[in-house]
Scaffold this active site. Structure first.
Site, PDB file in Angstrom:
ATOM      1  N   ARG A   1      15.493   5.926  58.083  1.00  0.00           N
ATOM      2  CA  ARG A   1      15.719   4.604  57.485  1.00  0.00           C
ATOM      3  C   ARG A   1      15.577   3.502  58.530  1.00  0.00           C
ATOM      4  O   ARG A   1      16.024   3.623  59.663  1.00  0.00           O
ATOM      5  CB  ARG A   1      17.123   4.536  56.877  1.00  0.00           C
ATOM      6  CG  ARG A   1      17.510   3.103  56.487  1.00  0.00           C
ATOM      7  CD  ARG A   1      18.617   3.025  55.490  1.00  0.00           C
ATOM      8  NE  ARG A   1      19.849   3.638  55.913  1.00  0.00           N
ATOM      9  CZ  ARG A   1      20.892   3.836  55.104  1.00  0.00           C
ATOM     10  NH1 ARG A   1      20.818   3.471  53.826  1.00  0.00           N
ATOM     11  NH2 ARG A   1      21.996   4.395  55.541  1.00  0.00           N
TER      12      ARG A   1
ATOM     13  N   LYS B   1      20.625   3.787  47.038  1.00  0.00           N
ATOM     14  CA  LYS B   1      21.354   2.729  46.312  1.00  0.00           C
ATOM     15  C   LYS B   1      20.802   1.339  46.654  1.00  0.00           C
ATOM     16  O   LYS B   1      20.511   0.542  45.764  1.00  0.00           O
ATOM     17  CB  LYS B   1      22.867   2.776  46.650  1.00  0.00           C
ATOM     18  CG  LYS B   1      23.529   4.100  46.286  1.00  0.00           C
ATOM     19  CD  LYS B   1      25.018   4.083  46.591  1.00  0.00           C
ATOM     20  CE  LYS B   1      25.338   3.963  48.073  1.00  0.00           C
ATOM     21  NZ  LYS B   1      24.945   5.129  48.877  1.00  0.00           N
TER      22      LYS B   1
ATOM     23  N   ARG C   1      30.152  10.580  57.286  1.00  0.00           N
ATOM     24  CA  ARG C   1      29.926   9.780  56.069  1.00  0.00           C
ATOM     25  C   ARG C   1      29.812  10.674  54.833  1.00  0.00           C
ATOM     26  O   ARG C   1      30.259  10.298  53.745  1.00  0.00           O
ATOM     27  CB  ARG C   1      28.693   8.897  56.242  1.00  0.00           C
ATOM     28  CG  ARG C   1      28.961   7.778  57.251  1.00  0.00           C
ATOM     29  CD  ARG C   1      27.689   7.138  57.735  1.00  0.00           C
ATOM     30  NE  ARG C   1      27.066   6.324  56.731  1.00  0.00           N
ATOM     31  CZ  ARG C   1      25.843   5.820  56.873  1.00  0.00           C
ATOM     32  NH1 ARG C   1      25.149   6.048  57.961  1.00  0.00           N
ATOM     33  NH2 ARG C   1      25.328   5.070  55.922  1.00  0.00           N
TER      34      ARG C   1
ATOM     35  N   ARG D   1      19.746   1.281  61.854  1.00  0.00           N
ATOM     36  CA  ARG D   1      21.179   0.999  61.838  1.00  0.00           C
ATOM     37  C   ARG D   1      21.911   1.886  62.835  1.00  0.00           C
ATOM     38  O   ARG D   1      21.565   3.054  62.994  1.00  0.00           O
ATOM     39  CB  ARG D   1      21.736   1.254  60.429  1.00  0.00           C
ATOM     40  CG  ARG D   1      21.585   0.075  59.510  1.00  0.00           C
ATOM     41  CD  ARG D   1      21.863   0.406  58.071  1.00  0.00           C
ATOM     42  NE  ARG D   1      23.119   1.124  57.825  1.00  0.00           N
ATOM     43  CZ  ARG D   1      23.559   1.442  56.621  1.00  0.00           C
ATOM     44  NH1 ARG D   1      22.864   1.100  55.548  1.00  0.00           N
ATOM     45  NH2 ARG D   1      24.692   2.076  56.470  1.00  0.00           N
TER      46      ARG D   1
HETATM   47  P1  ADP Z   1      21.709   3.981  50.387  1.00  0.00           P
HETATM   48  O1  ADP Z   1      21.794   2.490  50.123  1.00  0.00           O
HETATM   49  O2  ADP Z   1      22.101   4.797  49.198  1.00  0.00           O
HETATM   50  O3  ADP Z   1      22.433   4.414  51.625  1.00  0.00           O
HETATM   51  P2  ADP Z   1      18.871   3.453  50.923  1.00  0.00           P
HETATM   52  O4  ADP Z   1      18.429   2.735  49.690  1.00  0.00           O
HETATM   53  O5  ADP Z   1      19.028   2.637  52.152  1.00  0.00           O
HETATM   54  O6  ADP Z   1      20.180   4.344  50.642  1.00  0.00           O
HETATM   55  O7  ADP Z   1      17.817   4.630  51.178  1.00  0.00           O
HETATM   56  C1  ADP Z   1      17.967   5.505  52.300  1.00  0.00           C
HETATM   57  C2  ADP Z   1      16.598   5.806  52.906  1.00  0.00           C
HETATM   58  O8  ADP Z   1      15.845   6.613  51.998  1.00  0.00           O
HETATM   59  C3  ADP Z   1      15.736   4.582  53.198  1.00  0.00           C
HETATM   60  O9  ADP Z   1      14.992   4.851  54.352  1.00  0.00           O
HETATM   61  C4  ADP Z   1      14.835   4.472  51.956  1.00  0.00           C
HETATM   62  O10 ADP Z   1      13.599   3.831  52.257  1.00  0.00           O
HETATM   63  C5  ADP Z   1      14.638   5.937  51.598  1.00  0.00           C
HETATM   64  N1  ADP Z   1      14.529   6.176  50.162  1.00  0.00           N
HETATM   65  C6  ADP Z   1      15.239   5.566  49.165  1.00  0.00           C
HETATM   66  N2  ADP Z   1      14.886   6.081  47.965  1.00  0.00           N
HETATM   67  C7  ADP Z   1      13.961   7.042  48.217  1.00  0.00           C
HETATM   68  C8  ADP Z   1      13.202   7.943  47.384  1.00  0.00           C
HETATM   69  N3  ADP Z   1      13.371   7.943  46.052  1.00  0.00           N
HETATM   70  N4  ADP Z   1      12.334   8.783  48.007  1.00  0.00           N
HETATM   71  C9  ADP Z   1      12.186   8.779  49.346  1.00  0.00           C
HETATM   72  N5  ADP Z   1      12.850   7.962  50.183  1.00  0.00           N
HETATM   73  C10 ADP Z   1      13.733   7.106  49.615  1.00  0.00           C
HETATM   74  P1  AMP Z   2      26.399   1.115  53.268  1.00  0.00           P
HETATM   75  O1  AMP Z   2      25.529  -0.005  53.711  1.00  0.00           O
HETATM   76  O2  AMP Z   2      26.735   1.061  51.815  1.00  0.00           O
HETATM   77  O3  AMP Z   2      25.842   2.463  53.702  1.00  0.00           O
HETATM   78  O4  AMP Z   2      27.801   0.936  54.029  1.00  0.00           O
HETATM   79  C1  AMP Z   2      27.863   1.006  55.432  1.00  0.00           C
HETATM   80  C2  AMP Z   2      29.314   1.141  55.869  1.00  0.00           C
HETATM   81  O5  AMP Z   2      30.059  -0.019  55.479  1.00  0.00           O
HETATM   82  C3  AMP Z   2      30.078   2.322  55.280  1.00  0.00           C
HETATM   83  O6  AMP Z   2      29.852   3.548  55.974  1.00  0.00           O
HETATM   84  C4  AMP Z   2      31.519   1.821  55.430  1.00  0.00           C
HETATM   85  O7  AMP Z   2      31.970   1.951  56.764  1.00  0.00           O
HETATM   86  C5  AMP Z   2      31.389   0.334  55.121  1.00  0.00           C
HETATM   87  N1  AMP Z   2      31.568   0.079  53.680  1.00  0.00           N
HETATM   88  C6  AMP Z   2      30.623  -0.328  52.792  1.00  0.00           C
HETATM   89  N2  AMP Z   2      31.132  -0.446  51.567  1.00  0.00           N
HETATM   90  C7  AMP Z   2      32.441  -0.071  51.657  1.00  0.00           C
HETATM   91  C8  AMP Z   2      33.503   0.064  50.713  1.00  0.00           C
HETATM   92  N3  AMP Z   2      33.343  -0.203  49.410  1.00  0.00           N
HETATM   93  N4  AMP Z   2      34.717   0.449  51.189  1.00  0.00           N
HETATM   94  C9  AMP Z   2      34.922   0.707  52.487  1.00  0.00           C
HETATM   95  N5  AMP Z   2      33.952   0.646  53.422  1.00  0.00           N
HETATM   96  C10 AMP Z   2      32.724   0.251  53.012  1.00  0.00           C
END
Ligand code: ADP
Ligand code: AMP
Length: 216
Positions: A122, A8, A166, A155
């Site tokens: 990540r 995302k 999660r 992270r």
């Molecule tokens: P989210 O915001 O949904 O938690 P991220 O965008 O941070 O996910 O992506 C999670 C991990 O996967 C990161 O290390 C990112 O670089 C990697 N990643 C994201 N999209 C892809 C993809 N299409 N193929 C391989 N790795 C990906």
């Molecule tokens: P993310 O960066 O989207 O993976 O979010 C990291 C963490 O932030 C999540 O695991 C939650 O603990 C908190 N968080 C992010 N967005 C929300 C949301 N919309 N509602 C509640 N908690 C959130």
């Protein structure tokens, strides 16, 4: 929307640039507040570290404050919000009062077997929140963000133990949003297991060229 590690944040950065709309990531906002030791950061930290959701009342008012900013008047992209049915209903209420319609909800589909590898590999920028991966998307200069040059770190909540919680939270609290948006015809499901660029092009194709924001 999509499970943790679906891509995302990665896609949101590119969508925000192409469509010229602000990228609003609740996770990034929480993390910034935690590193600045604010009251909000303090309230959110224990939930985030445990892999749980921050309570709805805190999260909802945070997002609405952000959406009231001038830069959201021609559109915006929410990343990681809404994440519960309560947040979804609150967003609907807020938008109907403002007379704004949601154009699309992009669902990145990624099966669980991809997630552990993505999350443990990540690395995230401490300043702008950009996401990297040690194998699939490494930064050009090791340890430094390509976009802003700040340090990139792992992270605290990207551990195998937290991931289990999660994923459960996603199944129980967030996945039901699919049934909320699907009947409205705005849910765009995109296969998130392809390469980063291919996923991006598929998202743009499904959003359609007509939605590009030319006002900025
Ligand atoms: P989210 O915001 O949904 O938690 P991220 O965008 O941070 O996910 O992506 C999670 C991990 O996967 C990161 O290390 C990112 O670089 C990697 N990643 C994201 N999209 C892809 C993809 N299409 N193929 C391989 N790795 C990906
Ligand atoms: P993310 O960066 O989207 O993976 O979010 C990291 C963490 O932030 C999540 O695991 C939650 O603990 C908190 N968080 C992010 N967005 C929300 C949301 N919309 N509602 C509640 N908690 C959130």
């Amino acid at each position: 929307m999509g499970p943790p590690g679906a891509g995302k944040g990665t896609q949101a950065k590119s969508i925000s640039l192409r469509y010229r709309i602000p990228h609003i990531s609740t996770g990034d906002i929480f993390r910034k507040n935690i590193s600045n030791n604010t009251t909000l950061g303090l309230a959110a930290k224990s939930y985030i570290d445990a892999g749980d959701l921050v309570p709805d009342n805190i999260t909802i008012s945070l997002v609405f404050d952000r959406l009231n900013n001038e830069d959201c008047k021609d559109g915006f992209l929410l990343d990681g919000f809404p994440r519960t049915v309560e947040q979804t209903a609150a967003l609907d209420n807020y938008l109907s009062v403002k007379g704004v319609q949601l154009d699309a909800v992009v669902l990145l589909s990624v099966p669980n077997e991809f997630i552990l590898d993505r999350m443990t590999g990540r690395r995230s920028c401490t300043l702008c929140g950009a996401s990297y991966h040690i194998r699939y998307n490494p930064p050009v200069v090791a340890g430094k963000c390509d976009i802003c040059g700040s340090d990139i770190i792992q992270r605290k909540d990207d551990t195998e133990e937290t991931l289990r919680e999660r994923l459960e939270v996603y199944e129980l609290q967030t996945r039901p949003m699919i049934d909320y948006y699907k009947p409205r015809g705005i849910l765009l499901e995109v296969n998130g297991t392809k390469g980063i660029n291919e996923v991006f092009e598929n998202i743009c194709d499904s959003l359609g060229a007509g939605k590009v924001n030319d006002n900025n």
